[in-house]
Design an enzyme around this catalytic site. Structure first.
Site, PDB file in Angstrom:
ATOM      1  N   LYS A 107      22.740 -55.662 -51.542  1.00  0.00           N
ATOM      2  CA  LYS A 107      21.728 -56.400 -50.776  1.00  0.00           C
ATOM      3  C   LYS A 107      22.316 -57.757 -50.466  1.00  0.00           C
ATOM      4  O   LYS A 107      23.194 -58.247 -51.169  1.00  0.00           O
ATOM      5  CB  LYS A 107      20.451 -56.578 -51.609  1.00  0.00           C
ATOM      6  CG  LYS A 107      19.210 -56.692 -50.766  1.00  0.00           C
ATOM      7  CD  LYS A 107      18.772 -55.325 -50.286  1.00  0.00           C
ATOM      8  CE  LYS A 107      17.493 -55.387 -49.478  1.00  0.00           C
ATOM      9  NZ  LYS A 107      16.963 -54.039 -49.230  1.00  0.00           N
TER      10      LYS A 107
HETATM   11  P1  NAD Z   1       9.575 -57.220 -41.691  1.00  0.00           P
HETATM   12  O1  NAD Z   1      10.168 -58.573 -41.735  1.00  0.00           O
HETATM   13  O2  NAD Z   1       9.707 -56.379 -40.483  1.00  0.00           O
HETATM   14  O3  NAD Z   1       7.990 -57.326 -42.008  1.00  0.00           O
HETATM   15  C1  NAD Z   1       7.487 -57.951 -43.158  1.00  0.00           C
HETATM   16  C2  NAD Z   1       5.990 -58.060 -42.965  1.00  0.00           C
HETATM   17  O4  NAD Z   1       5.399 -58.535 -44.167  1.00  0.00           O
HETATM   18  C3  NAD Z   1       5.581 -59.031 -41.860  1.00  0.00           C
HETATM   19  O5  NAD Z   1       4.484 -58.497 -41.145  1.00  0.00           O
HETATM   20  C4  NAD Z   1       5.127 -60.258 -42.650  1.00  0.00           C
HETATM   21  O6  NAD Z   1       4.183 -61.032 -41.942  1.00  0.00           O
HETATM   22  C5  NAD Z   1       4.485 -59.588 -43.841  1.00  0.00           C
HETATM   23  N1  NAD Z   1       4.310 -60.442 -44.997  1.00  0.00           N
HETATM   24  C6  NAD Z   1       5.184 -61.318 -45.542  1.00  0.00           C
HETATM   25  N2  NAD Z   1       4.614 -61.911 -46.615  1.00  0.00           N
HETATM   26  C7  NAD Z   1       3.367 -61.377 -46.714  1.00  0.00           C
HETATM   27  C8  NAD Z   1       2.306 -61.576 -47.611  1.00  0.00           C
HETATM   28  N3  NAD Z   1       2.392 -62.439 -48.641  1.00  0.00           N
HETATM   29  N4  NAD Z   1       1.146 -60.860 -47.434  1.00  0.00           N
HETATM   30  C9  NAD Z   1       1.027 -59.986 -46.405  1.00  0.00           C
HETATM   31  N5  NAD Z   1       2.024 -59.753 -45.535  1.00  0.00           N
HETATM   32  C10 NAD Z   1       3.163 -60.455 -45.699  1.00  0.00           C
HETATM   33  O7  NAD Z   1      10.143 -56.458 -42.995  1.00  0.00           O
HETATM   34  P2  NAD Z   1      10.256 -54.894 -43.254  1.00  0.00           P
HETATM   35  O8  NAD Z   1      11.602 -54.468 -42.846  1.00  0.00           O
HETATM   36  O9  NAD Z   1       9.046 -54.220 -42.727  1.00  0.00           O
HETATM   37  O10 NAD Z   1      10.241 -54.867 -44.858  1.00  0.00           O
HETATM   38  C11 NAD Z   1       9.039 -54.885 -45.591  1.00  0.00           C
HETATM   39  C12 NAD Z   1       9.321 -54.399 -47.001  1.00  0.00           C
HETATM   40  O11 NAD Z   1       9.872 -53.079 -46.931  1.00  0.00           O
HETATM   41  C13 NAD Z   1      10.340 -55.214 -47.790  1.00  0.00           C
HETATM   42  O12 NAD Z   1       9.998 -55.157 -49.165  1.00  0.00           O
HETATM   43  C14 NAD Z   1      11.631 -54.468 -47.573  1.00  0.00           C
HETATM   44  O13 NAD Z   1      12.588 -54.722 -48.593  1.00  0.00           O
HETATM   45  C15 NAD Z   1      11.122 -53.049 -47.616  1.00  0.00           C
HETATM   46  N6  NAD Z   1      11.995 -52.057 -46.976  1.00  0.00           N
HETATM   47  C16 NAD Z   1      12.350 -52.163 -45.672  1.00  0.00           C
HETATM   48  C17 NAD Z   1      13.139 -51.182 -45.087  1.00  0.00           C
HETATM   49  C18 NAD Z   1      13.498 -51.191 -43.621  1.00  0.00           C
HETATM   50  O14 NAD Z   1      14.080 -50.199 -43.161  1.00  0.00           O
HETATM   51  N7  NAD Z   1      13.175 -52.207 -42.871  1.00  0.00           N
HETATM   52  C19 NAD Z   1      13.598 -50.110 -45.868  1.00  0.00           C
HETATM   53  C20 NAD Z   1      13.213 -50.021 -47.199  1.00  0.00           C
HETATM   54  C21 NAD Z   1      12.403 -51.004 -47.733  1.00  0.00           C
END
Ligand code: NAD
Length: 419
Positions: A107
């Site tokens: 990461k």
């Molecule tokens: P992103 O940046 O696209 O979206 C994150 C979202 O979370 C945004 O809408 C933001 O406003 C919201 N957010 C942030 N803090 C918040 C809070 N305190 N309360 C409510 N909403 C809040 O990120 P993403 O890629 O969707 O990732 C989200 C999660 O999924 C992370 O934990 C990431 O590690 C995990 N993840 C992502 C992927 C991927 O393919 N993108 C894969 C596996 C896991």
């Protein structure tokens, strides 16, 4: 003494120790399994639009290289530190092993707020970060992907920076890049699609009808929004709550997801969508629903609120949304079916793996081929996890982590200790 500290790292270590105790792993083997192979810390000086030079701090942690290159996302967020990055790298290792991918976990990220950077500043941060990482990453060493705060465009800048240095296009250095640059069909939607599919499998297991189920999603970025749309459109689930970092909405009669989608596409955030459905963001998690999907940040379900959850399925779209103390409460309650993060959101890294394979072979698949293969791997992992949890009377998280940790341990034992 170690450089890794902070609440997220402590959580990853605590989870690992629970599994190590369960698997009876000797003390001698534990540090070798838990502590990352290497951590890189870089300074990223950037000319800002107002004429200042600002120095950002970037990190990359590679957990283990036992089974192949490391693989993992890149997070741009203001409070990022090396402990959080290490925890996320460790979780990636267990996740890749559980899905049977030939990767270790990694990461990385930059402590910055991408929402306050101009596009030019964001490009400068992205390019300089990748440039500093060139000696340490590579298609056979460490392959980056997007995570919170980064997207396809950032991956395109990473790929270009790496390729310019080497003098030819090296698409396979990152995944989650645009299809036009060797990205794969279906990668952007893969994580949310996978979450929705596993929710469907959990509903089957519990005898619940998705068309009669309600859902609340925390976080409306890549993972949260695709999960919400897929569950609503393909599975007929009624979406009654959504939130992001700017607003939370709740309506037990159902939220107008199409209108929300259009609003977020235009404004980028949920704030300002509706005055009537506004609700308290943390309270949203405790509203009654059938399916609760935390898809934002770590440690939102704690010992304090785990007892107040009123869902039947907890589908962890985010990494590390539930603390080990909350797990104890949830296990004692026994009424919530948890789809643990390393299983639930593994669709992202599975399709990233497909993208890397396609790039290496210069042979590209159709979206339906990508999706079919994705669902097959998810089904295998879901079956393994639920079989073991039933057979051994353990939680789905313990089962998933036990499978992941055991595979990494077996690889290390077979390779031995060099020299
Ligand atoms: P992103 O940046 O696209 O979206 C994150 C979202 O979370 C945004 O809408 C933001 O406003 C919201 N957010 C942030 N803090 C918040 C809070 N305190 N309360 C409510 N909403 C809040 O990120 P993403 O890629 O969707 O990732 C989200 C999660 O999924 C992370 O934990 C990431 O590690 C995990 N993840 C992502 C992927 C991927 O393919 N993108 C894969 C596996 C896991």
């Amino acid at each position: 003494m170690t450089i890794y500290s902070g609440p997220v790292f402590d959580m990853a270590r605590q989870q690992f120790n629970i599994i190590a105790d369960y698997l009876d792993i000797p003390t001698d083997d534990r540090d070798r399994l838990l502590y990352p192979k290497r951590a890189i810390s870089v300074s990223i000086p950037v000319h800002m639009d107002d004429g200042r030079t600002e120095v950002f701090h970037g990190y990359r942690v590679q957990h283990h290289l036992t089974l192949g290159p490391t693989k993992g996302g890149t997070r741009f967020s203001p409070d990022l530190d090396v402990g959080e990055v290490a925890a996320l790298a460790i979780w990636m290792s267990w996740k890749c092993a559980l899905a049977g991918l030939p990767y270790g976990g990694a990461k990385g990220g930059v402590a910055c707020n991408p929402r306050t950077l101009s596009r030019r500043e964001l490009e400068a941060v992205s390019r300089r970060y990748m440039q500093e990482m060139i000696p340490f990453v590579g298609p056979q060493t460490d392959v980056m992907a997007p995570d919170m705060g980064t997207n396809e465009q950032v991956m395109a800048w990473f790929m270009d920076t790496y390729s310019m240095y080497h003098g030819h296009a090296i698409n396979e250095i990152v995944t989650g890049k645009p299809v036009a640059l060797g990205g794969t069909e279906g990668r952007r939607e893969a994580t949310g699609r996978g979450v929705a599919h596993l929710v469907g499998r959990a509903c089957d297991t519990l005898g619940m009808k998705t068309q009669e189920s309600t859902c609340i999603v925390q976080g409306f970025g890549n993972v949260g929004s695709v999960t919400a749309y897929t569950l609503a459109r393909q599975y007929g689930v009624r979406m009654i709550g959504v939130s992001d970092h700017t607003a939370a909405y709740y309506d037990p009669a159902g939220l107008p997801l199409d209108a929300i989608e259009r609003f977020v596409a235009e404004k980028g955030v949920l704030a300002g969508f509706s005055a009537e459905a506004l609700t308290d963001p943390m309270g949203l998690l405790s509203q009654r629903c059938d399916i609760l999907v935390p898809a934002a940040v770590e440690r939102v379900i704690t010992a304090q609120n785990a007892g107040t959850l009123r869902c039947r399925i907890l589908a962890e779209g985010a990494n590390g949304p539930t603390t080990p103390d909350a797990d104890v409460v949830i296990d004692q309650r026994g009424d919530i079916f948890v789809i643990p993060d390393i299983l639930c959101n593994s669709g992202g890294v599975i399709v990233s793996y497909f993208e890397w394979v396609q790039d290496l072979q210069r042979l590209f698949w159709s979206e339906s081929e990508v999706n079919d293969r994705l669902l097959r791997l998810l089904d295998q992992a879901f079956a393994q996890v639920t079989r073991r949890s039933q057979a051994e009377g353990i939680s789905n998280r313990t089962s998933a982590m036990a499978i992941g940790v055991s595979k990494v341990r077996a690889g290390k034992q077979l390779r031995g200790l060099f020299p």
